[in-house]
Design an enzyme around this catalytic site. Structure first.
Site, PDB file in Angstrom:
ATOM      1  N   GLY A  38       0.816  -1.215   0.000  1.00  0.00           N
ATOM      2  CA  GLY A  38       0.000   0.000   0.000  1.00  0.00           C
ATOM      3  C   GLY A  38       0.845   1.259   0.000  1.00  0.00           C
ATOM      4  N   GLY A  39       2.098   1.131  -0.416  1.00  0.00           N
ATOM      5  CA  GLY A  39       3.030   2.250  -0.355  1.00  0.00           C
ATOM      6  C   GLY A  39       2.738   3.382  -1.310  1.00  0.00           C
ATOM      7  N   GLY A  91      -0.511   4.323  -1.596  1.00  0.00           N
ATOM      8  CA  GLY A  91      -1.808   4.783  -1.116  1.00  0.00           C
ATOM      9  C   GLY A  91      -1.709   5.986  -0.206  1.00  0.00           C
ATOM     10  N   TYR A 135     -14.739  -5.158   7.899  1.00  0.00           N
ATOM     11  CA  TYR A 135     -13.380  -4.614   7.807  1.00  0.00           C
ATOM     12  C   TYR A 135     -12.645  -4.744   9.141  1.00  0.00           C
ATOM     13  CZ  TYR A 135      -9.571  -1.299   7.020  1.00  0.00           C
ATOM     14  OH  TYR A 135      -8.325  -0.718   6.897  1.00  0.00           O
ATOM     15  N   ASN A 138      -8.786   7.867  13.214  1.00  0.00           N
ATOM     16  CA  ASN A 138      -9.210   8.425  11.931  1.00  0.00           C
ATOM     17  C   ASN A 138      -8.124   9.303  11.308  1.00  0.00           C
ATOM     18  OD1 ASN A 138     -12.118   7.548  12.059  1.00  0.00           O
ATOM     19  ND2 ASN A 138     -12.042   8.813  13.890  1.00  0.00           N
ATOM     20  N   HIS A 183     -13.846   9.201   4.100  1.00  0.00           N
ATOM     21  CA  HIS A 183     -14.350   9.229   5.458  1.00  0.00           C
ATOM     22  C   HIS A 183     -14.720  10.661   5.818  1.00  0.00           C
ATOM     23  CE1 HIS A 183     -12.104   5.252   5.844  1.00  0.00           C
ATOM     24  NE2 HIS A 183     -13.386   4.984   6.043  1.00  0.00           N
TER      25      HIS A 183
END
Length: 320
Positions: free
Chosen positions: A14-15, A17, A139, A168, A182
């Site tokens: 996920g680098g 992201g 999740y 968050n 979100h």
């Protein structure tokens, strides 16, 4: 910190992201040799691809920040995909890490894993005090299982790992696509679009009374890199957050103020509020990280986020 990371080989899933790109920047600035696997080359939902990734690109440390996630829409419409992709990615990477003799795995978890009925300040010891909230169970539970796998793999195989529970996130590089965003990203987009359209008002659901916690993404990346260096207790996850509660009303009013929007803010109190308070207890984080606390206050972080979104709106809206 720089001495520790200099020359270290680190793989960051996920680098590319939202969070991962900031982790990569920190590691590279400290002299680490970072590899970011891309989906076109390594499908992390397949064990053979995970193992091939770690054998072709040996690493001293693996940071697993890849995830398939999103807002309410994805949780409602894609519960099976959400569950399967996150569960098998985590399980496969841990199995591949032990087969490839990776030195340490850092698993990135989520506050969604905490019991859904708990309110107030959530301690790491609360993780197994009840089930996840029904709205995020597909999740949250998959990340919770990574904490179980970490303990099991340490016991049987001696694989070192840690589990970090994040509050968050918000900041530059996030997705502002309504299906993926979100609360902060959603509010920022709503206000910037209202300003650009010359709207008369912006509507927000609820009363604004619920209290939540928000950490600027660059601060979170710093904490993850520091925890990867100094924290080694697989038996107990570590919260990563600010420990500061902010009401949704204060959040919305701050975005309203910083956006430059001249219209009104209207609360639709016919809509539900959700849990009264969800904030992480960061007492252990401060102890473990040598007194470190996130340096970016919410107003400063929101100002940076709004500025970035205005400059990158089209790309951010389409992301993921």
């Amino acid at each position: 910190m720089k001495g520790f990371w200099s020359g270290k080989r680190v793989t960051v899933t996920g680098g590319a992201g939202f969070l991962g790109q900031h982790i990569v920047k920190r590691l590279e600035s400290f002299g680490a040799e970072v590899f970011v696997p891309r989906k076109r080359d390594f499908d992390l939902t397949a064990l053979d691809a995970c193992l091939r990734c770690l054998l072709e690109h040996p690493c001293d440390l693996l940071i697993h920040s890849a995830a398939y996630y999103g807002g309410i829409g994805i949780n409602v419409n894609e519960p099976g995909r959400l569950y399967y992709q996150n569960l098998v990615m985590g399980a496969n990477l841990m199995e591949a890490a032990r087969l490839a003799n990776v030195g340490k795995v850092v698993n990135i978890g989520t506050a969604c894993s905490y019991p859904g009925y708990l309110e107030g300040e959530l301690k790491e010891t609360d993780l197994w005090a009840g089930p996840c909230h029904a709205s995020v169970v597909n999740y949250g539970l998959t990340k919770k299982m990574l904490a179980v796998q970490g303990v099991a793999y340490k016991k049987q195989y001696g694989l070192d790992s840690i589990h970090l529970i994040l509050t968050n996130l918000y900041g530059p590089g996030d997705s502002y696509n309504p299906d993926r965003s979100h609360v902060v990203a959603a509010l920022v987009r709503k206000w910037v679009e209202a300003d650009l359209a010359g709207a008369k008002e912006v509507e927000v659901w609820g009363t604004g009374k619920p209290i939540r916690e928000f950490i600027y993404v660059e601060d979170c990346a710093d904490a993850i890199v520091l925890a990867a260096e100094v924290y080694d207790d697989v038996s107990l996850p570590l919260n990563i957050g600010t420990g500061i509660g902010t009401s949704i009303r204060e959040l919305a009013e701050t975005v309203h103020d910083l956006s430059g929007f001249k219209g009104a803010l209207r609360w639709n109190t016919d809509k539900p509020d959700g849990a009264a308070k969800k904030v992480l207890d960061v007492t252990r984080m401060k102890q473990v990280l040598g007194g470190w606390t996130p340096p970016t206050d919410l107003r400063t972080g929101l100002a940076k986020t709004i500025s970035w979104y205005r400059a990158n709106k089209d790309e951010a809206d389409a992301k993921w």
